[in-house]
Design an enzyme around this catalytic site. Structure first.
Site, mmCIF file in Angstrom:
data_model
loop_
_atom_site.group_PDB
_atom_site.id
_atom_site.type_symbol
_atom_site.label_atom_id
_atom_site.label_comp_id
_atom_site.label_asym_id
_atom_site.label_seq_id
_atom_site.Cartn_x
_atom_site.Cartn_y
_atom_site.Cartn_z
ATOM 1 C CE LYS A 160 -4.605 -1.987 1.343
ATOM 2 N NZ LYS A 160 -5.463 -2.383 2.281
ATOM 3 N NE ARG B 221 -7.855 -8.170 0.781
ATOM 4 C CZ ARG B 221 -7.395 -7.462 -0.543
ATOM 5 N NH1 ARG B 221 -6.144 -6.783 -0.216
ATOM 6 N NH2 ARG B 221 -7.778 -7.565 -1.565
HETATM 7 N N1 HH2 Z 1 -7.501 -3.652 0.700
HETATM 8 C C1 HH2 Z 1 -7.762 -3.730 -0.405
HETATM 9 C C2 HH2 Z 1 -8.853 -4.524 -0.931
HETATM 10 N N2 HH2 Z 1 -9.838 -5.334 -0.155
HETATM 11 N N3 HH2 Z 1 -9.982 -5.816 2.207
HETATM 12 C C3 HH2 Z 1 -10.101 -5.733 3.450
HETATM 13 N N4 HH2 Z 1 -10.579 -6.645 4.328
HETATM 14 N N5 HH2 Z 1 -8.925 -4.943 3.956
HETATM 15 C C4 HH2 Z 1 -8.052 -4.534 3.297
HETATM 16 O O1 HH2 Z 1 -6.959 -3.862 3.634
HETATM 17 C C5 HH2 Z 1 -8.362 -4.514 1.672
HETATM 18 C C6 HH2 Z 1 -9.393 -5.114 1.227
HETATM 19 C C7 HH2 Z 1 -6.925 -3.265 -1.556
HETATM 20 O O2 HH2 Z 1 -5.940 -3.986 -1.936
HETATM 21 P P1 HH2 Z 1 -5.879 -4.830 -3.352
HETATM 22 O O3 HH2 Z 1 -7.010 -5.535 -3.416
HETATM 23 O O4 HH2 Z 1 -4.604 -5.474 -3.709
HETATM 24 O O5 HH2 Z 1 -6.295 -3.534 -4.430
HETATM 25 P P2 HH2 Z 1 -7.648 -3.120 -5.374
HETATM 26 O O6 HH2 Z 1 -8.401 -2.513 -4.393
HETATM 27 O O7 HH2 Z 1 -6.837 -1.807 -6.220
HETATM 28 O O8 HH2 Z 1 -7.994 -4.246 -6.050
#
Ligand code: HH2
Length: 259
Positions: free
Chosen positions: A206, A240
């Protein structure tokens, strides 16, 4: 030891791996790799929540995640969605966990669905909505406000008939927070584990890591490892992450040292 939740983004636009696993076969193969590397849960998502991301229509989101969830049958799957119809289809296809970044505030049908299906639900803190959440987020005391929000959302879920042991909580690293807010949350994590429910932490790749050292999204493995190991030591239960093998090794060594 904390559980690793491996990220499977079936999206064209996720902030660090958008487009890599949009094809269902590629996403399933990636999920299998993450299981092999030690993931106990796979978080399958069809909509990016990065700041400024475009919303995805329900049909499209369902079309992205369903074949992947079906193809990973046998694994413990969480579906990263805030739409009740997508969550319903995912639960029918074998998912066990609903990861709702709106903490049951986005879709009025979500809470009853999770109660009826006896799904585990992840309630995450977010200030505002993905499109605007990074526009000057402000708090008095970020940790106290996230704590009170999660306590209120937990009460809401229980009142709607979701059993307490099925609720996990997440402070939402990067969701309506400056880098300093994220660092403060990670520094004071025990105030959130005090809520008495498993804590999910998502620091992987992040932007707060980039704010600390100037790195780009694909260059943040070291910062991801540091933050996840410290979070686990502070009592986080589910981490995660995108880089399951590397974070897993770091956790195993940290656990061997500290127990
Ligand atoms: N972070 C992201 C997405 N979903 N869910 C939870 N519970 N906690 C988190 O910190 C979280 C989440 C963001 O990461 P990523 O899926 O890699 O990116 P994107 O939202 O751009 O798909």
């Amino acid at each position: 030891m904390a559980k690793l939740m491996g990220v499977v983004n079936v999206t064209p636009d996720s902030f660090s791996d958008g487009g890599l696993y949009l094809d269902p076969e590629a996403a399933i193969a990636h999920g299998e790799e993450l299981l092999e590397a030690g993931a106990e849960i796979l978080d399958v998502g069809g909509e990016s929540t990065r700041p400024g991301a475009d919303p995805v229509a329900e049909d499209e989101e369902r079309r992205r995640v369903l074949p992947v969830i079906e193809g990973l049958a046998g694994a413990t799957i969480s579906v990263d969605t805030s739409k009740a119809a997508v969550a319903a289809a995912a639960l029918d296809a074998g998912a066990a966990i609903v990861n709702d970044v709106t903490a049951l505030r986005g879709d009025p049908g979500m809470v009853a669905l999770c109660a009826e299906h006896e799904a585990t639900v992840i309630l995450m803190h977010m200030l505002g909505e993905p499109r605007t959440m990074q526009d000057e987020p402000t708090y008095g005391d970020v940790v106290a406000e996230v704590h009170d929000f999660l306590a209120e959302r937990l009460e809401f879920a229980l009142a709607a008939g979701i059993e307490e042991e099925r609720v996990w909580l997440d402070p939402g690293i990067g969701f309506g927070k400056t880098a300093d807010h994220n660092l403060e949350l990670l520094r004071r994590l025990p105030e959130l584990t005090a809520l008495g429910r498993p804590l999910v932490i998502g620091t992987s790749r992040k932007s707060f890591i980039g704010k600390v050292d100037g790195s780009a999204a694909r260059e943040r493995l070291g910062g991801t490892i540091a933050s996840t190991v410290l979070a686990a030591q502070a009592g986080a239960d589910v981490l995660r992450v995108h880089d399951v093998a590397e974070v897993g090794q770091a956790l195993t060594v940290a656990t061997a040292i500290h127990g």
